[in-house]
Motif scaffolding. Sequence first.
Motif, PDB file in Angstrom:
ATOM      1  N   TRP A 280      53.172  45.004  90.586  1.00 39.85           N
ATOM      2  CA  TRP A 280      51.993  44.531  89.665  1.00 39.85           C
ATOM      3  C   TRP A 280      50.918  43.720  90.539  1.00 39.85           C
ATOM      4  O   TRP A 280      49.846  43.713  90.096  1.00 39.85           O
TER       5      TRP A 280
ATOM      6  N   THR B 284      47.400  44.751  90.012  1.00 44.18           N
ATOM      7  CA  THR B 284      46.032  43.795  89.644  1.00 44.18           C
ATOM      8  C   THR B 284      45.029  44.032  90.821  1.00 44.18           C
ATOM      9  O   THR B 284      43.925  43.785  90.239  1.00 44.18           O
TER      10      THR B 284
ATOM     11  N   VAL C  37      45.790  41.628  83.742  1.00 51.36           N
ATOM     12  CA  VAL C  37      46.691  42.175  84.481  1.00 51.36           C
ATOM     13  C   VAL C  37      47.144  41.042  85.360  1.00 51.36           C
ATOM     14  O   VAL C  37      48.374  40.921  85.698  1.00 51.36           O
ATOM     15  N   ALA C  38      46.429  40.041  85.939  1.00 55.12           N
ATOM     16  CA  ALA C  38      46.590  38.770  86.779  1.00 55.12           C
ATOM     17  C   ALA C  38      47.550  38.094  85.909  1.00 55.12           C
ATOM     18  O   ALA C  38      48.669  37.671  86.414  1.00 55.12           O
TER      19      ALA C  38
ATOM     20  N   THR D  12      51.079  39.617  85.616  1.00 56.26           N
ATOM     21  CA  THR D  12      51.780  39.446  86.786  1.00 56.26           C
ATOM     22  C   THR D  12      52.421  38.198  87.149  1.00 56.26           C
ATOM     23  O   THR D  12      53.248  37.884  87.493  1.00 56.26           O
TER      24      THR D  12
END
Length: 347
Positions: free
Chosen positions: A294, A298, A306-307, A310
């Motif tokens: 992940w 990212t 996405v960050a 994660t």
Amino acid sequence: MDAVVFKGASHKESLLAPAPVLPPPPAKRPKAKKAKKAVVFFEVEILDAKTKDKLCFLDKVEPNATIGEIKSMFHKSHPHWYPTRQSIRLDPKGKSLKDEDILQHLPVGTTATFYFRDLGAQISWVTVFLTEYAGPLLLYLMFYFRVPFIYAPKYDFTTSKHWVVHLACMCHSFHYLKRLLETLFVHRFSHGTMPLRNIFKNCTYYWGFAAWMAYYINHPLYTPPTIYGEQQVKMALVIFLFCQIGNFSIHIALRNLRPPGSKTRKIPYPTKNPFTWIFLLVSCPNYTYELGSWLGFTLMTQCLPVAFFTAVGFIQMTVWAKGKHRSYLKEFRDYPPLRSPILPFIL
């Protein structure tokens, strides 16, 4: 005076002489049969853990009966509480006993008292995993193909002009297809079921984050990485694929530790596969590789949702890894001391 002559018996006559008759051997006395040991049966009383009301009384329970068998007996008198829904414990607030625990090995007398707690409706782990992984796969593809009612009507069924968007879709789809196939053909679960309510919590987490990520990555106004551009995307792809292969390798190694149909637990060690050598430093490298995947995704998409996904996933996996690490240390005295839960020498 006449001489008296004694004639000795010839050798032939001595051989033909009858043998002396020996007395018959004493008759053997029959061995006395060993008395069978009397089996001491148990009386089992099951009380409600909250109200202390008597729910069931089991008479003449064999001493080698397991908790799993006692659950089955209890189920006969209370059909709505099937075995996987039952938590049997020695103390109302204590831990649940394992199904394989044997009655005579527990710290109870011949009249044993257990406490029952209802775990609620149960669902199989396989069903939960298939549901929570299939959702993100399908939801992401809906955003990727820009089905109607997501973006403006003029963008319906259009495609992005940025190649990183297509790459991200392939990586995301690959990840969840891998998870689905591992659930069906690789994973061996120590517990067959989990509470039904968990499926709603898990699906909200996975489905919600997948929709949030997919909305921004596939948005018509999405901007790909511009700092390092193509080099950043290629590096992120290498990290993603490397960690996906590593995660799969760890799952295979863990599967081979447990024979089919058993709950055996062993210390995982590195194999000939180089991706498993991280076991030298980490107790749960499957989470380490998952985090790396992940992080790569990212870096590839340079997308804030996405960050965030994660970061949240890392916190949750750290909690799971620490729990497994403590369990290993408690169960195995010879557990390798250099290992950390999820990050070598750090965490």
